[in-house]
Design a protein around this motif. Structure first.
Motif, PDB file in Angstrom:
ATOM      1  N   GLU A 243       0.832  -1.200   0.000  1.00  7.92           N
ATOM      2  CA  GLU A 243       0.000   0.000   0.000  1.00  7.92           C
ATOM      3  C   GLU A 243       0.869   1.254   0.000  1.00  7.92           C
ATOM      4  N   ASP A 244       0.666   2.107  -0.981  1.00 10.21           N
ATOM      5  CA  ASP A 244       1.316   3.428  -1.042  1.00 10.21           C
ATOM      6  C   ASP A 244       2.836   3.339  -0.948  1.00 10.21           C
ATOM      7  N   ASP A 245       3.415   2.243  -1.431  1.00  7.53           N
ATOM      8  CA  ASP A 245       4.877   2.132  -1.386  1.00  7.53           C
ATOM      9  C   ASP A 245       5.489   2.868  -2.566  1.00  7.53           C
ATOM     10  N   THR A 246       6.374   3.818  -2.274  1.00  8.53           N
ATOM     11  CA  THR A 246       7.052   4.581  -3.333  1.00  8.53           C
ATOM     12  C   THR A 246       8.546   4.297  -3.367  1.00  8.53           C
ATOM     13  N   THR A 247       9.016   3.394  -2.509  1.00 10.21           N
ATOM     14  CA  THR A 247      10.456   3.140  -2.436  1.00 10.21           C
ATOM     15  C   THR A 247      10.938   2.197  -3.525  1.00 10.21           C
ATOM     16  N   GLY A 248      10.045   1.354  -4.038  1.00 12.63           N
ATOM     17  CA  GLY A 248      10.462   0.353  -5.014  1.00 12.63           C
ATOM     18  C   GLY A 248      11.180  -0.820  -4.382  1.00 12.63           C
ATOM     19  N   MET A 249      11.244  -0.858  -3.062  1.00 13.09           N
ATOM     20  CA  MET A 249      11.937  -1.954  -2.388  1.00 13.09           C
ATOM     21  C   MET A 249      10.975  -3.098  -2.098  1.00 13.09           C
ATOM     22  N   PHE A 250      11.552  -4.262  -1.864  1.00 10.41           N
ATOM     23  CA  PHE A 250      10.769  -5.430  -1.471  1.00 10.41           C
ATOM     24  C   PHE A 250      11.607  -6.254  -0.512  1.00 10.41           C
ATOM     25  N   VAL A 251      10.983  -7.263   0.074  1.00  7.99           N
ATOM     26  CA  VAL A 251      11.689  -8.087   1.050  1.00  7.99           C
ATOM     27  C   VAL A 251      11.291  -9.544   0.849  1.00  7.99           C
ATOM     28  N   THR A 252      12.285 -10.419   0.787  1.00 11.58           N
ATOM     29  CA  THR A 252      11.982 -11.848   0.839  1.00 11.58           C
ATOM     30  C   THR A 252      11.918 -12.241   2.309  1.00 11.58           C
ATOM     31  N   MET A 253      11.015 -13.151   2.626  1.00  9.34           N
ATOM     32  CA  MET A 253      10.806 -13.479   4.037  1.00  9.34           C
ATOM     33  C   MET A 253      10.319 -14.911   4.183  1.00  9.34           C
ATOM     34  N   LEU A 254      10.810 -15.561   5.201  1.00 11.09           N
ATOM     35  CA  LEU A 254      10.279 -16.859   5.597  1.00 11.09           C
ATOM     36  C   LEU A 254       9.789 -16.729   7.028  1.00 11.09           C
ATOM     37  N   TYR A 255       8.531 -17.101   7.240  1.00 11.24           N
ATOM     38  CA  TYR A 255       7.952 -17.030   8.582  1.00 11.24           C
ATOM     39  C   TYR A 255       7.408 -18.403   8.945  1.00 11.24           C
ATOM     40  N   ALA A 256       7.745 -18.850  10.151  1.00 12.62           N
ATOM     41  CA  ALA A 256       7.331 -20.177  10.613  1.00 12.62           C
ATOM     42  C   ALA A 256       6.786 -20.080  12.028  1.00 12.62           C
ATOM     43  N   VAL A 257       5.915 -21.007  12.361  1.00 18.59           N
ATOM     44  CA  VAL A 257       5.387 -21.127  13.721  1.00 18.59           C
ATOM     45  C   VAL A 257       5.664 -22.545  14.210  1.00 18.59           C
ATOM     46  N   TYR A 258       6.308 -22.632  15.367  1.00 25.21           N
ATOM     47  CA  TYR A 258       6.632 -23.940  15.950  1.00 25.21           C
ATOM     48  C   TYR A 258       5.744 -24.179  17.164  1.00 25.21           C
ATOM     49  N   ASP A 259       5.165 -25.373  17.204  1.00 23.17           N
ATOM     50  CA  ASP A 259       4.316 -25.777  18.327  1.00 23.17           C
ATOM     51  C   ASP A 259       5.063 -26.827  19.142  1.00 23.17           C
ATOM     52  N   PRO A 260       5.598 -26.469  20.302  1.00 21.32           N
ATOM     53  CA  PRO A 260       6.367 -27.436  21.097  1.00 21.32           C
ATOM     54  C   PRO A 260       5.539 -28.630  21.553  1.00 21.32           C
ATOM     55  N   ALA A 261       4.229 -28.454  21.650  1.00 23.98           N
ATOM     56  CA  ALA A 261       3.380 -29.552  22.131  1.00 23.98           C
ATOM     57  C   ALA A 261       3.344 -30.708  21.147  1.00 23.98           C
ATOM     58  N   THR A 262       3.455 -30.403  19.869  1.00 22.46           N
ATOM     59  CA  THR A 262       3.362 -31.449  18.843  1.00 22.46           C
ATOM     60  C   THR A 262       4.658 -31.647  18.065  1.00 22.46           C
ATOM     61  N   GLY A 263       5.565 -30.677  18.151  1.00 23.40           N
ATOM     62  CA  GLY A 263       6.783 -30.736  17.350  1.00 23.40           C
ATOM     63  C   GLY A 263       6.563 -30.323  15.907  1.00 23.40           C
ATOM     64  N   VAL A 264       5.383 -29.807  15.582  1.00 25.24           N
ATOM     65  CA  VAL A 264       5.061 -29.437  14.200  1.00 25.24           C
ATOM     66  C   VAL A 264       5.501 -27.998  13.930  1.00 25.24           C
ATOM     67  N   LEU A 265       6.165 -27.815  12.808  1.00 25.22           N
ATOM     68  CA  LEU A 265       6.559 -26.483  12.361  1.00 25.22           C
ATOM     69  C   LEU A 265       5.817 -26.181  11.063  1.00 25.22           C
ATOM     70  N   THR A 266       5.090 -25.073  11.054  1.00 32.10           N
ATOM     71  CA  THR A 266       4.336 -24.632   9.881  1.00 32.10           C
ATOM     72  C   THR A 266       4.997 -23.367   9.347  1.00 32.10           C
ATOM     73  N   TYR A 267       5.199 -23.304   8.045  1.00 29.70           N
ATOM     74  CA  TYR A 267       5.959 -22.178   7.494  1.00 29.70           C
ATOM     75  C   TYR A 267       5.363 -21.713   6.172  1.00 29.70           C
ATOM     76  N   ALA A 268       5.679 -20.467   5.833  1.00 29.82           N
ATOM     77  CA  ALA A 268       5.319 -19.886   4.539  1.00 29.82           C
ATOM     78  C   ALA A 268       6.504 -19.063   4.062  1.00 29.82           C
ATOM     79  N   SER A 269       6.717 -19.072   2.763  1.00 36.11           N
ATOM     80  CA  SER A 269       7.864 -18.366   2.192  1.00 36.11           C
ATOM     81  C   SER A 269       7.397 -17.292   1.227  1.00 36.11           C
ATOM     82  N   GLY A 270       7.950 -16.109   1.386  1.00 36.55           N
ATOM     83  CA  GLY A 270       7.737 -15.030   0.433  1.00 36.55           C
ATOM     84  C   GLY A 270       8.994 -14.837  -0.393  1.00 36.55           C
TER      85      GLY A 270
END
Length: 383
Positions: A243-270
């Motif tokens: 929204e309204d970005d005039t810098t022309g910059m972008f960011v690659t990102m990986l975000y994950a959520v770890y649940d210690p109760a199950t050992g499951v890691l869920t992730y999404a990559s940009g």
């Protein structure tokens, strides 16, 4: 460019002679002459007119001689260059003049062709000197900017890492000289879950640092406020950055959520490198990419996510292309294979050791080759 030259001499006939013999350079707009009859008048003119570039001065004058004038010129402007006019063979005064800062000299009777050559050579030096000063000032300004960017970058990196009875996290980064916009974060979430993020902004310097801080703030706010998962978090952050970005910059990102109760890691990559899972025996594999694009490029994109279960003894490593594209002195890339080979020969024993081993591997591989990108890594180990 017109250069202003102050001629200092007590001979009244010199002024019209200089103007007549240098008339071509004056008409072309290269020289402009002003005159003084002794050192006192010369200093007054120098103080009143900061546009004077050069002084051509006789030595023997009333009130203040040329050698004394030479000592005083740096107090007015250290960038002014002086040519001394001396009697032929007067090496003692010439030596004294050079020791006091004269750039060059001509001898009497004045050969105006030689004087013009000496003036032009001095002006060439002045141009080079000013260019060097400008370059120095630009480098100082750039270094100041890089210092600011580095402090901004370091200020948002976590220094304490969440741990639990069955897991540990760790993050570290080796910044490049040209500070980029890489960052990582570890976020405590509800139900003892942990959010892990690593990102790489497309630019460098203060603009990248500002975009990095904005990206990190939006990520943290979205991560804490959402329960749908990493895909929804990246979708929200991407929409906000677009929204309204005039810098022309972008960011690659990986975000994950770890649940210690199950050992499951869920992730999404940009648009980011996939996570690497290293098992207790040192074997490893990359997890599938989720097909996302870099954040800030296209609003409205829906990010998908993947999940897998970490087994006890598994370590998951998040990194940027600063790791995979680390280059040695022969121009060879380390690649993710270099990290996998490292762990195959020396399996990680905890999260911190895994992160530091990746840093050490990168430094050993690159040797004396320059580092052009930040090298961050973030690790989580299930005990």
């Amino acid at each position: 460019m017109t250069y202003k030259i102050l001629v200092v001499d007590d001979e009244p006939d010199l002024e019209p002679l200089v103007l007549q013999r240098m008339r071509r350079q004056i008409r072309r707009g290269r020289y402009e002459f002003v005159f003084a009859h002794n050192g006192i008048e010369a200093l007054e003119q120098l103080q009143a007119d900061p546009g004077i570039d050069m002084v051509v001065s006789d030595i023997n004058m009333p009130r203040m001689d040329g050698l004394t004038l030479l000592e005083q010129i740096p107090n007015v402007s250290p960038d002014i260059r002086a040519i001394i006019v001396s009697a032929y063979g007067d090496m003692e005064n010439i030596r004294t003049a050079m020791n006091r800062g004269a750039f060059d000299f001509v001898t009497k009777p004045v050969d105006f062709d030689d004087l013009q050559f000496t003036i032009d050579r001095t002006l060439e030096h002045i141009e080079q000197w000013r260019e060097a000063l400008s370059t120095r000032d630009k480098l100082v300004a750039l270094q100041n900017e890089l210092d600011v960017a580095s402090k901004m970058q370091q200020s948002i990196l976590p220094t304490a890492f969440p741990t639990g009875p069955s897991y540990k996290t760790f993050g570290t980064m080796q910044p490049a000289r040209n500070v980029g916009g890489d960052f990582f974060d570890v976020i405590r979430l509800e139900d003892d879950k942990v959010g892990l993020a690593i990102a790489d902004v497309s630019d460098k310097g203060v603009p990248a640092a500002l975009f990095m801080m904005s990206s990190r703030t939006l990520l943290k706010g979205s991560a804490i406020g959402m329960v749908e998962g990493p895909g929804a978090v990246l979708t929200e952050v991407n929409n906000l950055l677009s929204e309204d970005d005039t810098t022309g910059m972008f960011v690659t990102m990986l975000y994950a959520v770890y649940d210690p109760a199950t050992g499951v890691l869920t992730y999404a990559s940009g648009g980011h490198d996939p996570p690497l899972v290293v098992h207790a025996d040192g074997t490893s594999e990359l997890q599938p990419l989720t097909g996302g694009i870099a954040l800030g490029v296209l609003g409205g994109f829906e990010f998908s996510q993947e999940s897998f279960e970490l087994q006890p003894g598994d370590t998951v490593c998040f990194y940027t292309d600063g790791v995979t594209e680390a280059t040695n002195e022969q121009g060879v890339l380390m690649g993710i294979e270099g990290v996998q080979d490292l762990f195959a020969s020396a399996p990680p024993v905890d999260a911190e050791q895994a992160g530091m081993a990746m840093m050490d591997r990168g430094r050993a591989f690159t040797g004396e080759a320059p580092q052009f990108d930040d090298i961050p890594c973030l690790t989580l180990r299930r005990d």
